[in-house]
Enzyme design. Structure first.
Site, PDB file in Angstrom:
ATOM      1  N   PHE A 223     111.958 -59.125  24.035  1.00  0.00           N
ATOM      2  CA  PHE A 223     110.874 -58.164  23.826  1.00  0.00           C
ATOM      3  C   PHE A 223     109.647 -58.912  23.312  1.00  0.00           C
ATOM      4  O   PHE A 223     109.758 -59.755  22.414  1.00  0.00           O
ATOM      5  CB  PHE A 223     111.297 -57.074  22.843  1.00  0.00           C
ATOM      6  CG  PHE A 223     110.310 -55.957  22.766  1.00  0.00           C
ATOM      7  CD1 PHE A 223     110.162 -55.081  23.828  1.00  0.00           C
ATOM      8  CD2 PHE A 223     109.514 -55.792  21.652  1.00  0.00           C
ATOM      9  CE1 PHE A 223     109.231 -54.051  23.784  1.00  0.00           C
ATOM     10  CE2 PHE A 223     108.576 -54.762  21.600  1.00  0.00           C
ATOM     11  CZ  PHE A 223     108.434 -53.894  22.671  1.00  0.00           C
TER      12      PHE A 223
ATOM     13  N   ASP B 192     118.057 -58.651  17.486  1.00  0.00           N
ATOM     14  CA  ASP B 192     117.244 -57.448  17.509  1.00  0.00           C
ATOM     15  C   ASP B 192     118.100 -56.334  18.115  1.00  0.00           C
ATOM     16  O   ASP B 192     118.500 -56.401  19.280  1.00  0.00           O
ATOM     17  CB  ASP B 192     115.988 -57.692  18.353  1.00  0.00           C
ATOM     18  CG  ASP B 192     115.024 -56.515  18.338  1.00  0.00           C
ATOM     19  OD1 ASP B 192     115.479 -55.375  18.091  1.00  0.00           O
ATOM     20  OD2 ASP B 192     113.829 -56.722  18.607  1.00  0.00           O
TER      21      ASP B 192
ATOM     22  N   TYR C 202     113.456 -45.389  15.423  1.00  0.00           N
ATOM     23  CA  TYR C 202     112.930 -44.240  16.169  1.00  0.00           C
ATOM     24  C   TYR C 202     113.447 -44.128  17.598  1.00  0.00           C
ATOM     25  O   TYR C 202     113.001 -43.259  18.347  1.00  0.00           O
ATOM     26  CB  TYR C 202     111.402 -44.217  16.172  1.00  0.00           C
ATOM     27  CG  TYR C 202     110.700 -45.473  16.650  1.00  0.00           C
ATOM     28  CD1 TYR C 202     110.539 -45.730  18.004  1.00  0.00           C
ATOM     29  CD2 TYR C 202     110.162 -46.371  15.744  1.00  0.00           C
ATOM     30  CE1 TYR C 202     109.885 -46.867  18.446  1.00  0.00           C
ATOM     31  CE2 TYR C 202     109.496 -47.505  16.165  1.00  0.00           C
ATOM     32  CZ  TYR C 202     109.354 -47.751  17.522  1.00  0.00           C
ATOM     33  OH  TYR C 202     108.699 -48.874  17.943  1.00  0.00           O
ATOM     34  N   LYS C 203     114.392 -44.956  17.979  1.00  0.00           N
ATOM     35  CA  LYS C 203     114.962 -44.829  19.323  1.00  0.00           C
ATOM     36  C   LYS C 203     116.246 -43.997  19.225  1.00  0.00           C
ATOM     37  O   LYS C 203     116.210 -42.798  19.021  1.00  0.00           O
ATOM     38  CB  LYS C 203     115.183 -46.207  19.932  1.00  0.00           C
ATOM     39  CG  LYS C 203     113.893 -47.025  20.073  1.00  0.00           C
ATOM     40  CD  LYS C 203     114.133 -48.348  20.744  1.00  0.00           C
ATOM     41  CE  LYS C 203     112.927 -49.281  20.669  1.00  0.00           C
ATOM     42  NZ  LYS C 203     111.704 -48.740  21.283  1.00  0.00           N
TER      43      LYS C 203
ATOM     44  N   ARG D 228     112.397 -46.996  34.038  1.00  0.00           N
ATOM     45  CA  ARG D 228     113.439 -47.112  33.018  1.00  0.00           C
ATOM     46  C   ARG D 228     113.890 -45.716  32.588  1.00  0.00           C
ATOM     47  O   ARG D 228     113.077 -44.862  32.246  1.00  0.00           O
ATOM     48  CB  ARG D 228     112.886 -47.893  31.822  1.00  0.00           C
ATOM     49  CG  ARG D 228     113.943 -48.364  30.852  1.00  0.00           C
ATOM     50  CD  ARG D 228     113.337 -49.258  29.803  1.00  0.00           C
ATOM     51  NE  ARG D 228     112.394 -48.544  28.931  1.00  0.00           N
ATOM     52  CZ  ARG D 228     112.054 -48.949  27.708  1.00  0.00           C
ATOM     53  NH1 ARG D 228     112.562 -50.076  27.216  1.00  0.00           N
ATOM     54  NH2 ARG D 228     111.203 -48.264  26.977  1.00  0.00           N
TER      55      ARG D 228
END
Length: 410
Positions: A124, A195, A220-221, A369
């Site tokens: 990322f 991560d 927050y995912k 996605r």
């Protein structure tokens, strides 16, 4: 499989009871929980209580009366149960990027004779940016070295201080073998930093079982903590007494309210805290974490893989003539809770789907996605989503000019 079979699977789903615990808009098929989790119904009341009663009525006394000061530890210990860590090994604070900086810098101090952070080109971007910034800050021959997944293990040599990887790749969903990579790193004398942004709450994680050194993760995912929810960080207990925090803030002091002019690190992982806890955000995150802890992780993972496989198979069968290429591993065990397809017109197609109420997202240069959060996504949702995709492609709807205009957030 037809829609009737999908409805039968939903009726037999042991996780179906969780769907009503989320405030999902009518008519929306939400396949973007890998980017922002849905709102738990209990969150609004919890946040209102914090704002109106704890802050509005009890004011500053709530740091003690309502245990605000303990939130980074309390929520951290709950997240620890989701990622295979022991009590005291996880704290919630700051953003993912800030926690990456703190742990990368602390790890390099534990390997002062080595100068290399090893990662991969498709990590990322913020993970790479933080590493680049830290290398530039330190100078003295420090280096960010990149190796593709096939050559990664062989690139872990005696120069590598830290292997920094995302467990589930944000673009493809490919999962690294955490245990094997960590084993190779330890054998070479290197440390590991994982991560877990696309792992925590989505796939089984066993940090202590894998002997991982450090990790960060997103609130927050899949943890459904709300936009910008605070991040968490993990450090194995064996490192706590030797970690030197690069950001020595007052909440990481051994006695914050002694107001000593000289920094002394707190015991354990508390030393990696920096500033005042964001109480309202932490309260919202705790609701999402508590909800996740009610679910059986084995059932969650089984449904995740089944939903992803169903989606991939239906896209292949019903949209196969329209140029989609599977960009995720075909084996469901090799990917996280998302399935990605590549298409030259990916951005416009995603926008057309969003207009129809099918919410996925786009990742440059050409990736559509779709995330499958098993607590609120069902099998019939997958069927309907693919039907919308088929309609968008067969009608040419995706080619409307409005769907080609790029927004600031994709």
């Amino acid at each position: 499989m037809d829609v009737a079979a999908c409805r039968a699977l939903d009726a037999a789903d042991p996780l179906a009871r969780f769907r009503d615990r989320f405030a999902l808009p009518d008519g929306v098929i939400y396949l973007d929980g890998n980017s922002l989790g849905a709102l738990p119904r209990a969150t609004a009341a919890r946040v209102a209580s914090v704002v109106e009663a704890e802050w509005g009525r009890d004011l500053i006394g709530s740091w003690t009366a309502h245990h605000w000061i303990d939130l980074p530890r309390r929520v951290g210990d709950k997240i620890a149960r989701l990622v295979g860590a022991a009590p005291g090994e996880v704290r919630v604070a700051d953003s993912t990027s800030v926690n990456l900086f703190k742990l990368m810098a602390a790890a390099l101090r534990l390997r002062p004779d080595r100068r290399v952070i090893l990662s991969e080109p498709d990590n990322f971007p913020t993970d790479l940016y933080i590493a680049q910034g830290l290398v530039d800050l330190l100078g003295q021959g420090h280096e960010l070295r990149l190796a593709g997944p096939d050559g990664l293990a062989d690139a872990i040599d005696g120069d590598v201080a830290l292997v920094s990887l995302t467990h589930v790749n944000y673009r493809s969903g490919r999962i690294h073998d955490m245990a094997e990579v960590t084993r190779r790193a330890r054998a070479a004398g290197a440390l590991t930093l994982w991560d877990l942004a696309h792992s925590a709450g989505a796939v089984p994680v066993d940090l202590d079982g894998c002997d991982a050194d450090f990790a960060v993760g997103c609130g927050y995912k899949y943890l459904n903590g709300g936009p910008g929810a605070p991040s968490f960080l993990f450090a194995a207990a064996r490192h706590h007494d030797t970690l030197t925090p690069p950001l020595s803030g007052w909440m990481g002091h051994a006695a914050p309210f002694a107001f000593d002019g000289n920094y002394r690190p707190a015991d354990g992982l508390d030393r990696m805290l920096v500033g005042t806890p964001p109480v309202i955000s932490l309260a919202a995150l705790e609701v999402g974490v508590d909800l996740m802890l009610e679910a059986d992780m084995a059932a969650l993972r089984a449904k995740s893989m089944a939903l992803g496989t169903l989606f991939a198979d239906l896209v292949s069968a019903r949209c196969g003539a329209h140029g989609f290429r599977l960009a995720s591993p075909a084996d469901p065990a090799g990917r996280g809770s998302q399935v990605c397809f590549a298409h030259a017109q990916g951005y416009a197609i995603v926008q057309a789907l969003i207009r129809r109420g099918v919410i996925g997202d786009f990742r440059a240069p050409d990736i559509l996605r779709f995330g499958f959060a098993p607590l609120y996504v069902g099998y019939a949702d997958v069927w309907r989503a693919v039907e919308h995709l088929r309609a968008v492609m067969e009608s040419g709807e995706w080619d409307h000019p409005e769907f080609h205009r790029r927004a600031a957030v994709t």
